[in-house]
Design an enzyme around this catalytic site. Sequence first.
Site, short mmCIF file in Angstrom:
data_model
loop_
_atom_site.label_atom_id
_atom_site.label_comp_id
_atom_site.label_asym_id
_atom_site.label_seq_id
_atom_site.Cartn_x
_atom_site.Cartn_y
_atom_site.Cartn_z
N GLN A 1 -3.53 -12.60 -12.98
CA GLN A 1 -3.36 -11.42 -13.82
C GLN A 1 -1.90 -11.15 -14.18
O GLN A 1 -1.57 -10.15 -14.79
CB GLN A 1 -4.00 -10.19 -13.19
CG GLN A 1 -3.32 -9.64 -11.94
CD GLN A 1 -4.16 -8.56 -11.29
OE1 GLN A 1 -5.16 -8.82 -10.66
NE2 GLN A 1 -3.74 -7.30 -11.44
N ARG B 1 5.07 -0.55 -7.85
CA ARG B 1 6.27 -0.99 -8.57
C ARG B 1 7.37 0.08 -8.61
O ARG B 1 8.47 -0.21 -9.07
CB ARG B 1 5.90 -1.44 -9.98
CG ARG B 1 5.10 -2.75 -10.00
CD ARG B 1 4.81 -3.20 -11.41
NE ARG B 1 4.30 -4.55 -11.47
CZ ARG B 1 3.02 -4.89 -11.66
NH1 ARG B 1 2.10 -3.95 -11.81
NH2 ARG B 1 2.65 -6.16 -11.72
N GLN C 1 -7.93 -0.60 -16.77
CA GLN C 1 -8.59 -1.46 -15.78
C GLN C 1 -9.94 -0.85 -15.37
O GLN C 1 -10.93 -1.57 -15.23
CB GLN C 1 -7.67 -1.62 -14.57
CG GLN C 1 -8.33 -2.35 -13.41
CD GLN C 1 -7.34 -2.72 -12.33
OE1 GLN C 1 -6.62 -3.70 -12.47
NE2 GLN C 1 -7.29 -1.97 -11.24
N ASP D 1 -4.85 3.21 -13.23
CA ASP D 1 -5.00 2.04 -14.09
C ASP D 1 -6.22 2.28 -14.99
O ASP D 1 -7.27 1.68 -14.81
CB ASP D 1 -5.16 0.78 -13.24
CG ASP D 1 -3.90 0.52 -12.43
OD1 ASP D 1 -2.82 0.41 -13.03
OD2 ASP D 1 -4.00 0.47 -11.19
N HIS E 1 -3.27 4.15 -2.64
CA HIS E 1 -4.26 3.26 -2.02
C HIS E 1 -4.94 3.96 -0.84
O HIS E 1 -6.14 3.82 -0.63
CB HIS E 1 -3.59 1.98 -1.48
CG HIS E 1 -2.98 1.13 -2.53
ND1 HIS E 1 -1.62 0.96 -2.66
CD2 HIS E 1 -3.54 0.36 -3.50
CE1 HIS E 1 -1.37 0.13 -3.65
NE2 HIS E 1 -2.51 -0.25 -4.18
N LEU F 1 0.83 -1.21 0.00
CA LEU F 1 0.00 0.00 0.00
C LEU F 1 0.86 1.26 0.00
O LEU F 1 1.90 1.33 0.65
CB LEU F 1 -0.91 0.01 1.24
CG LEU F 1 -1.85 -1.19 1.39
CD1 LEU F 1 -2.72 -1.01 2.64
CD2 LEU F 1 -2.71 -1.41 0.15
N HIS F 2 0.41 2.25 -0.78
CA HIS F 2 1.08 3.55 -0.82
C HIS F 2 0.01 4.63 -0.75
O HIS F 2 -1.19 4.31 -0.65
CB HIS F 2 1.95 3.68 -2.08
CG HIS F 2 1.21 3.36 -3.34
ND1 HIS F 2 0.22 4.15 -3.85
CD2 HIS F 2 1.30 2.30 -4.18
CE1 HIS F 2 -0.27 3.62 -4.95
NE2 HIS F 2 0.36 2.47 -5.18
O1 PAF Z 1 -5.39 -2.68 -9.32
C1 PAF Z 1 -5.04 -3.68 -8.66
O2 PAF Z 1 -4.31 -3.60 -7.68
C2 PAF Z 1 -5.52 -5.04 -9.10
O3 PAF Z 1 -5.56 -5.14 -10.50
C3 PAF Z 1 -6.86 -5.46 -8.48
C4 PAF Z 1 -7.99 -4.54 -8.94
C5 PAF Z 1 -6.75 -5.42 -6.96
C6 PAF Z 1 -7.22 -6.88 -8.91
O4 PAF Z 1 -6.25 -7.79 -8.49
#
Ligand code: PAF
Length: 274
Positions: A56, A182, A148, A145, A32, A28-29
């Site tokens: 993933q 990362r 996503q 993201d 988050h 977590l950063h």
């Molecule tokens: O964004 C992320 O950290 C991941 O892709 C998620 C949404 C937790 C799914 O593993």
Amino acid sequence: MIVARSRAELRSALGGRRSAFVPTMGALHEGHLALVRRAREIDSFTTLSIFVNPAQFGPKEDLSRYPRPIERDLDLAESEGVSVVYLPPAEEVYPEGFSTYVSPGSSAVEWEGSLRPGHFQGVCTVVLKLFNILNPHTAVFGWKDLQQCAVISQMCRDLDVDIRLDFLETVRESDGLARSSRNVYLSPDERIIAGRLNVLLRSAGDRIAAGERSAAVVADLLEAIRAAGGTPDYAALVDPVTMKSLDIPQKSSRIMMVVRVGSVRLLDNMPIAP
Ligand code: PAF
């Protein structure tokens, strides 16, 4: 704060209540934590999952070295007032014999979808499973993201998932680098290069906002990224719903780039004012 390490513990911690939920892979950063704060504005009963989702990651990606500072993550979650953390073991999410996956929609085809085959199938599958297991009323994701966000929104629309999605703007370091789990992989020299890239993205966005066509601006951006020491995977002006590229900005379009610096892939995007 309750830490539920199994489905049974989670069930008793939730007691049938719906929550505002932040799914994460841990490490977590500030990005988050901003999602958690937003979730807590929506509902003081806030849940967070920490699960490094093997489905993933591609075979050559960083699953085994992905950072897992669990105790630190739990301390941060607690200090942000999270009510319940779900920390499932991989066998509970993917038990023996597991073989059903979500096939993501059209917004998953290009960009990350074509460079990381199977990535969005893994994301959609785990997110839908977490939604089914936790049954939140709201889930909060970060715009960082971008694709996503588009792919999960499309999944929820197409599959009638009764959860409100909330998206939060990217949290950045003082030099503008988007926060990411990362970033810890960057060497000091790479970190300097990484910090320069968002400046290039922002000035490309400004040119498009001022009326220049995206094709020419993106070509210049790719060249500038290379000159700064990065290796671009792609850059584009896109519609954040369809993820189709655009030549002229529309309402809510965003400019995005994915750039490799050393072994790290940096994702960034920002809105364009048309
Ligand atoms: O964004 C992320 O950290 C991941 O892709 C998620 C949404 C937790 C799914 O593993």
